[in-house]
Design a protein around this motif. Sequence first.
Motif, PDB file in Angstrom:
ATOM      1  N   UNK A 264       2.500  15.186   0.273  1.00 54.22           N
ATOM      2  CA  UNK A 264       3.038  14.638   1.515  1.00 54.22           C
ATOM      3  C   UNK A 264       1.930  14.495   2.559  1.00 54.22           C
ATOM      4  N   UNK A 265       1.076  15.517   2.661  1.00 51.23           N
ATOM      5  CA  UNK A 265       0.008  15.471   3.656  1.00 51.23           C
ATOM      6  C   UNK A 265      -0.968  14.345   3.330  1.00 51.23           C
ATOM      7  N   UNK A 266      -1.285  14.211   2.039  1.00 48.73           N
ATOM      8  CA  UNK A 266      -2.181  13.121   1.651  1.00 48.73           C
ATOM      9  C   UNK A 266      -1.630  11.764   2.038  1.00 48.73           C
ATOM     10  N   UNK A 267      -0.336  11.633   1.856  1.00 49.69           N
ATOM     11  CA  UNK A 267       0.314  10.376   2.200  1.00 49.69           C
ATOM     12  C   UNK A 267       0.169  10.108   3.698  1.00 49.69           C
ATOM     13  N   UNK A 268       0.424  11.133   4.492  1.00 51.70           N
ATOM     14  CA  UNK A 268       0.319  10.983   5.945  1.00 51.70           C
ATOM     15  C   UNK A 268      -1.121  10.632   6.337  1.00 51.70           C
ATOM     16  N   UNK A 269      -2.077  11.304   5.690  1.00 48.02           N
ATOM     17  CA  UNK A 269      -3.487  11.036   5.977  1.00 48.02           C
ATOM     18  C   UNK A 269      -3.820   9.568   5.712  1.00 48.02           C
TER      19      UNK A 269
ATOM     20  N   UNK B 291       0.835  -1.202   0.000  1.00 51.42           N
ATOM     21  CA  UNK B 291       0.000   0.000   0.000  1.00 51.42           C
ATOM     22  C   UNK B 291       0.870   1.252   0.000  1.00 51.42           C
ATOM     23  N   UNK B 292       1.890   1.244   0.855  1.00 52.41           N
ATOM     24  CA  UNK B 292       2.763   2.416   0.941  1.00 52.41           C
ATOM     25  C   UNK B 292       3.477   2.637  -0.386  1.00 52.41           C
ATOM     26  N   UNK B 293       3.961   1.531  -0.970  1.00 55.58           N
ATOM     27  CA  UNK B 293       4.679   1.669  -2.241  1.00 55.58           C
ATOM     28  C   UNK B 293       3.754   2.211  -3.326  1.00 55.58           C
ATOM     29  N   UNK B 294       2.513   1.688  -3.342  1.00 58.77           N
ATOM     30  CA  UNK B 294       1.557   2.152  -4.344  1.00 58.77           C
ATOM     31  C   UNK B 294       1.311   3.659  -4.179  1.00 58.77           C
ATOM     32  N   UNK B 295       1.091   4.066  -2.933  1.00 56.08           N
ATOM     33  CA  UNK B 295       0.827   5.484  -2.700  1.00 56.08           C
ATOM     34  C   UNK B 295       2.045   6.340  -3.051  1.00 56.08           C
TER      35      UNK B 295
ATOM     36  N   UNK C  51       2.086   6.760  -6.771  1.00 52.69           N
ATOM     37  CA  UNK C  51       1.082   7.749  -7.188  1.00 52.69           C
ATOM     38  C   UNK C  51       1.587   9.162  -6.908  1.00 52.69           C
ATOM     39  N   UNK C  52       2.171   9.332  -5.724  1.00 53.44           N
ATOM     40  CA  UNK C  52       2.678  10.658  -5.364  1.00 53.44           C
ATOM     41  C   UNK C  52       3.743  11.102  -6.358  1.00 53.44           C
ATOM     42  N   UNK C  53       4.585  10.143  -6.753  1.00 51.72           N
ATOM     43  CA  UNK C  53       5.666  10.458  -7.682  1.00 51.72           C
ATOM     44  C   UNK C  53       5.082  10.956  -9.002  1.00 51.72           C
ATOM     45  N   UNK C  54       4.029  10.268  -9.469  1.00 52.40           N
ATOM     46  CA  UNK C  54       3.408  10.674 -10.731  1.00 52.40           C
ATOM     47  C   UNK C  54       2.840  12.089 -10.614  1.00 52.40           C
TER      48      UNK C  54
END
Lengths: 328, 329
Positions: free
Chosen positions: B302-307, B4-8, B11-14
Amino acid sequence: MQNEPLLRVDGLRVEFPGRRGTLVAVDDVSFDIAPGEVLGVVGESGAGKSMTGSAIIGLLEPPGRIAGGSISLDGRRIDNLPYEEMRRIRGKHIGAIFQDPLTSLNPLYSVGRQLVETITTHSDISEKAARDRALALLQEVGIPAPERRIDQYPHQFSGGMRQRVVIALALCANPRLIVADEPTTALDVSIQAQIIALLKRLCREHGTAVMLVTHDMGVIAETADRVAVMYAGRIAEIGPVRDVIKNPRHPYTVGLMGSIPRMGHDAERLTQIDGSMPRLTEIPAGCAFNPRCPYVFDRCRVERPDRMAVAPFHEAACWKYADGVGHA
Amino acid sequence: MIAFVIRRLLQSLIVMLTVGFVAFSMFNFLGDPINNMVGQDATEAEREHLRHVLGLDQPFYIQFLVYLGNALQGQFGMSYRLGMPVVRALAERLPATLELVFCAAGLALLVGVPLGVYTGLHRDRWLSKVFLTLSLIGISLPTFLIGILLILVFAVYLGWLPSFGRGDVVDLGWWTTGFLTVSGIKALILPAITLALFQLTLVMRLVRAEMMEVLRTDYIKFARARGLTNRAVHFGHALRNTLVPVITITGLQIGSLIAFAIVTETVFQWPGMGLLFLQAVQFVDVPVMSSYLVLIAFFFVAINLVVDLLYYFVDPRLRADRAVASGHG
Ligand SMILES: Nc1ncnc2c1ncn2[C@@H]1O[C@H](COP(=O)(O)OP(=O)(O)OP(=O)(O)O)[C@@H](O)[C@H]1O
Ligand code: SF4
Ligand SMILES: [Mg+2]
């Protein structure tokens, strides 16, 4: 009848005040439950079964309110207690089980946590002792490997397993009465019987009385000691389960019995009741059942029948039994 | 969990690459970068030379790769207006904005959540109705108007608090903070309230709606039927279940707090990134504008990831081991 009832409901009336006047969901309902007794409650949807149960556990949802009558537990009135005092009774003296095990458990807490918090709320024991008790309870309700299961979350249990957890939660402070409102309706048919059997066994072992609300006459026949048949907010007939099933007196009960096929009876008995229960706003004058009743006569349309004895411990609210027919 | 973390992260990278591309394109669409640097009177040869030195004669994708490479090393070019590296200009302004946003978010949560819980639990009390009416005002008044009104009352009329600037700040080397001086804290109050007010009302209304929703659920009824105390039912069971949406909205709102700080910073002349951005727009200072864009996008991501990660802690249903549900029985 019994010398000292555990629960006495006397003339209970539940109202919903609304803009278009007041709806009476439960009207003049009276019954007793003896210690350890199982009272089955049946009736069509909207008959007021759940409202009666909610009134007993003191959790009618506003604007619903008790507008008359009384409810006593062990001779002590509980219908007019302050919230906090009633809270201490809930769970500890009166447990409750609701229809849907899938939604009765908080999804965010492990079943162990929910058990422990309930146990420690009602008795002064340590977390550790409460956890041991929780483990024993899970074992008792037939959950395999409780040590592993106790820290799991509700979504990790199947529907039947969840209802077992719910039963454990209702029983965890050893209440003297359990109000079980259609505890198996939401479950797969194949496991309904197991859950009912479990409930019946546990309550017998613990000496817990049960008010068992259900649509299933088969369950009533197998589980209950007495049965109350509700119609349009009132009790139409109440009596020992065998007596009511074999020899129903109220025309509505006769119809109800007719709608469950039973072995050893010919098809003629499978009568259906035509029509449906009136809405609360349109309850006819006189006997509420009169528009559907095959035996209706003049008096039924004018005067509302009170419950009258039709056999020992067996009463029906029907004018057919006025003049003491039942005592014959 | 790891997957899940890797997928997110992917996505963030894109998202960041896309934003980077937009930011990069700004250089070509907003005026000629050479003109911006050398002025009108440079010769054609000088321009060609500079173009070559800067790599602007390279194909588009090569330029983009170079841009990305530089960005990864923290090089976002020189500000045309300030004549200093953009990164330094932003870094100087970042603490002011982040301290303001942090206080505003804290205020919105610390006040908004309790108000939401109160109004959700006690729908019919008159105090709830007062809060709700006030929140309507908070939601409908534009931020700049609130700021100006606050300045009028507390700075101009009462003279209690400063109307602009950040007060005295303490330089910690890598960070300048206004938290350590009285004037710094006084200067923070009005802008923080201004920025927080909209979020506060939003959080309050959200928590209220979620509370009312959760209180109707079967598990709350069952929790009451088990005889749990009101406190356990309301705060242990109900509030916890409102957290997922509250975390989502708050997370997203922190992103927009950073972005919308522009208005508040302008009203209060707060020396943050928003003010820097506005000045950059006036001067078509493209490196600052595009870098600001990248930085804001980075905060959002970054915030979305933390959320998303927080969900995992709040809601066990999202944790990986969902397959263990037992058979019937
Ligand atoms: N909030 C409410 N406002 C007004 N009337 C209500 C409200 N809730 C329930 N009622 C009425 O109370 C009556 C009794 O409802 P109750 O839930 O006790 O029926 P029930 O016998 O349990 O039916 P079911 O078998 O469907 O569970 C119904 O006719 C319903 O319309
Ligand atoms: S009172 Fe009359 S209408 Fe009602 S059930 Fe009896 S016979 Fe039927
Ligand atoms: Mg019901």
